[in-house]
Design an enzyme around this catalytic site. Structure first.
Site, PDB file in Angstrom:
ATOM      1  N   SER A 127     -48.778 -51.356  -5.738  1.00  0.00           N
ATOM      2  CA  SER A 127     -49.140 -52.494  -6.590  1.00  0.00           C
ATOM      3  C   SER A 127     -50.320 -53.309  -6.060  1.00  0.00           C
ATOM      4  O   SER A 127     -50.912 -54.095  -6.792  1.00  0.00           O
ATOM      5  CB  SER A 127     -47.927 -53.393  -6.838  1.00  0.00           C
ATOM      6  OG  SER A 127     -47.468 -53.970  -5.643  1.00  0.00           O
ATOM      7  N   THR A 177     -43.178 -48.239  -5.095  1.00  0.00           N
ATOM      8  CA  THR A 177     -42.162 -47.533  -4.301  1.00  0.00           C
ATOM      9  C   THR A 177     -41.112 -46.883  -5.186  1.00  0.00           C
ATOM     10  O   THR A 177     -40.596 -45.816  -4.875  1.00  0.00           O
ATOM     11  CB  THR A 177     -41.487 -48.531  -3.330  1.00  0.00           C
ATOM     12  OG1 THR A 177     -42.498 -49.079  -2.500  1.00  0.00           O
ATOM     13  CG2 THR A 177     -40.442 -47.857  -2.486  1.00  0.00           C
ATOM     14  N   THR A 205     -43.302 -53.532  -5.398  1.00  0.00           N
ATOM     15  CA  THR A 205     -42.748 -54.867  -5.138  1.00  0.00           C
ATOM     16  C   THR A 205     -43.783 -55.823  -4.524  1.00  0.00           C
ATOM     17  O   THR A 205     -43.608 -57.035  -4.599  1.00  0.00           O
ATOM     18  CB  THR A 205     -41.534 -54.782  -4.184  1.00  0.00           C
ATOM     19  OG1 THR A 205     -41.943 -54.118  -2.988  1.00  0.00           O
ATOM     20  CG2 THR A 205     -40.386 -54.047  -4.829  1.00  0.00           C
ATOM     21  N   ASP A 206     -44.840 -55.269  -3.932  1.00  0.00           N
ATOM     22  CA  ASP A 206     -45.780 -56.141  -3.208  1.00  0.00           C
ATOM     23  C   ASP A 206     -46.424 -57.205  -4.092  1.00  0.00           C
ATOM     24  O   ASP A 206     -46.631 -58.333  -3.658  1.00  0.00           O
ATOM     25  CB  ASP A 206     -46.878 -55.305  -2.538  1.00  0.00           C
ATOM     26  CG  ASP A 206     -46.363 -54.567  -1.309  1.00  0.00           C
ATOM     27  OD1 ASP A 206     -45.217 -54.842  -0.893  1.00  0.00           O
ATOM     28  OD2 ASP A 206     -47.099 -53.716  -0.767  1.00  0.00           O
TER      29      ASP A 206
END
Ligand SMILES: *[C@@H]1O[C@H](CO)[C@@H](O)[C@H](O)[C@H]1NC(C)=O
Ligand SMILES: *[C@@H]1O[C@H](CO)[C@@H](O)[C@H](O)[C@H]1NC(C)=O
Ligand SMILES: *[C@@H]1O[C@H](CO)[C@@H](O)[C@H](O)[C@H]1NC(C)=O
Length: 352
Positions: free
Chosen positions: A89, A42, A121-122
């Protein structure tokens, strides 16, 4: 989407240059060197709408554009960017992360003061945990992402990136292991996990809390540097491929075939995202017993609760997952199997 488009997309993701991009500003011998390894996410996401924080395309902006958006970085460090991938990710794989770990080890050994990884961030907690366990260094490794794409009003990426580079050059950040920085909070890669699908304050260390926070661009630490209890180290400098480890999520009425199927499909290890403090169904435990006996897999019982400690495995041949959540337990099991750990050593490393 038609096949042609899919092929083009596949080709373009393979064509990502991994060469070092030096910034076009003069080298400042008074400043430390930091390499920024960009993987997408992101923080590098864009949308045609500046109010869009969900329907954007992750991983569409290159590392140089990210760096150029924050000229303040040039006052903190000499940065060079390496684009190792440019994807959301979820698309990153153990082989990409293994390669990243080896690259970071080399750049830190050859004089960089720290390393920064920009990341979706995942799965940032998986990558940062892997780096924490595999890079032999006391220098800071800082993983950073954003919850809002670069095109959004109040995008959080630029400040996060400036704080990440600052942290990577901060002497007091040394010997704390790999870290995750987002939303002004400094978390240890070992304990930090994503706890909310949308909010900016999603990264938390559970009972372990944070290491510190940022006041603007000044990091403040709550404690002196310390190492997470029982944190192991794995030398992957010569590793070419990691063993396959799967996760099976526990729920009422689970078809236990999923466990034997995972072993049949070549998994050398299986992590059960078990219930509560490691409980699992009777049929599930029987399937674990079968998979262990027939395929020699190692099975770790972790918990789907998001916090706490798993003290025992549901089946005697299984390993209790301790504090590790399923996604961290998976990388730990992968690294331990790769290092040739015996069952007893596995029990010990997870018990920390
Ligand atoms: C860098 O620092 C100098 C001196 O404090 C300041 O004048 C300059 O505006 C800073 N540059 C950026 C891009 O922040
Ligand atoms: C920092 O980078 C510059 C330019 O690439 C290089 O000449 C210098 O030796 C590096 N410094 C250290 C300490 O590695
Ligand atoms: C880590 O690197 C240091 C040298 O910087 C070396 O002395 C030490 O043995 C290494 N540790 C491991 C576990 O490889």
């Amino acid at each position: 989407m038609n096949t042609f488009l899919l092929l083009c997309l596949a080709a373009s993701s393979l064509a990502i240059p991994t060469k070092r991009v030096e910034k076009a500003v003069p080298y400042n011998a008074l400043l430390p060197n930091v390499t920024i390894y960009a993987t997408g996410g992101t923080i590098a996401g864009s949308s045609s709408s500046n109010t869009d924080t969900t329907g954007y395309t992750a991983g569409s902006i290159g590392v140089q554009v990210l760096i150029d958006a924050v000229p303040e970085i040039t006052n903190v460090s000499n940065v060079a960017g390496i684009q190792v991938a440019n994807v959301g990710s979820g698309q990153l794989t153990p082989s990409i992360i293994l390669d990243l770990s080896q690259k970071i080890q080399k750049s830190l050994d050859s004089g960089d003061s720290g390393a920064v990884v920009t990341h979706g961030t995942d799965t940032i907690e998986e990558t940062s945990f892997f780096l924490d366990l595999t890079v032999n260094t006391t220098k800071p490794i800082v993983c950073v992402g954003a919850m809002r794409p670069a095109t959004a009003i109040s995008a959080d990426g630029p400040m996060n990136l400036l704080q990440a580079v600052t942290l990577a050059t901060t002497p007091k950040a040394a010997a704390r292991g790999a870290m995750i920085i987002l939303n002004d909070r400094i978390g240890s890669a070992f304990y930090t996990t994503k706890t909310h699908s949308n909010a900016l304050d999603t990264f938390r260390g559970g009972d372990a809390g944070y290491l510190g926070l940022f006041l603007g661009t000044k990091p403040k630490f709550f404690f002196e540097a310390s190492k997470a209890t029982g944190k192991p180290f794995f030398d992957v400098s010569k590793t070419k491929e990691l063993p396959k480890v799967d996760i099976v999520y526990a729920y009422q009425g689970l078809d236990p075939k999923a466990i034997v199927d995972a072993a049949k499909n070549g998994a050398k290890g299986i992590v059960i995202a078990a219930m509560g403090a490691g409980s699992f169904t009777k049929e599930g435990n029987a399937a674990v017993e079968e998979a262990v006996a027939e395929y020699g897999v190692q099975v770790v019982y972790s918990s789907r609760t998001g916090g706490g400690y798993v003290p025992s495995a549901g089946y005697a041949g299984g390993v209790a997952g301790g504090f590790y959540n399923p996604q961290k337990a998976r990388y730990l099991l992968m690294l331990a199997i790769n290092a040739g750990y015996t069952h007893e050593q596995l029990v010990e490393v997870f018990a920390q």
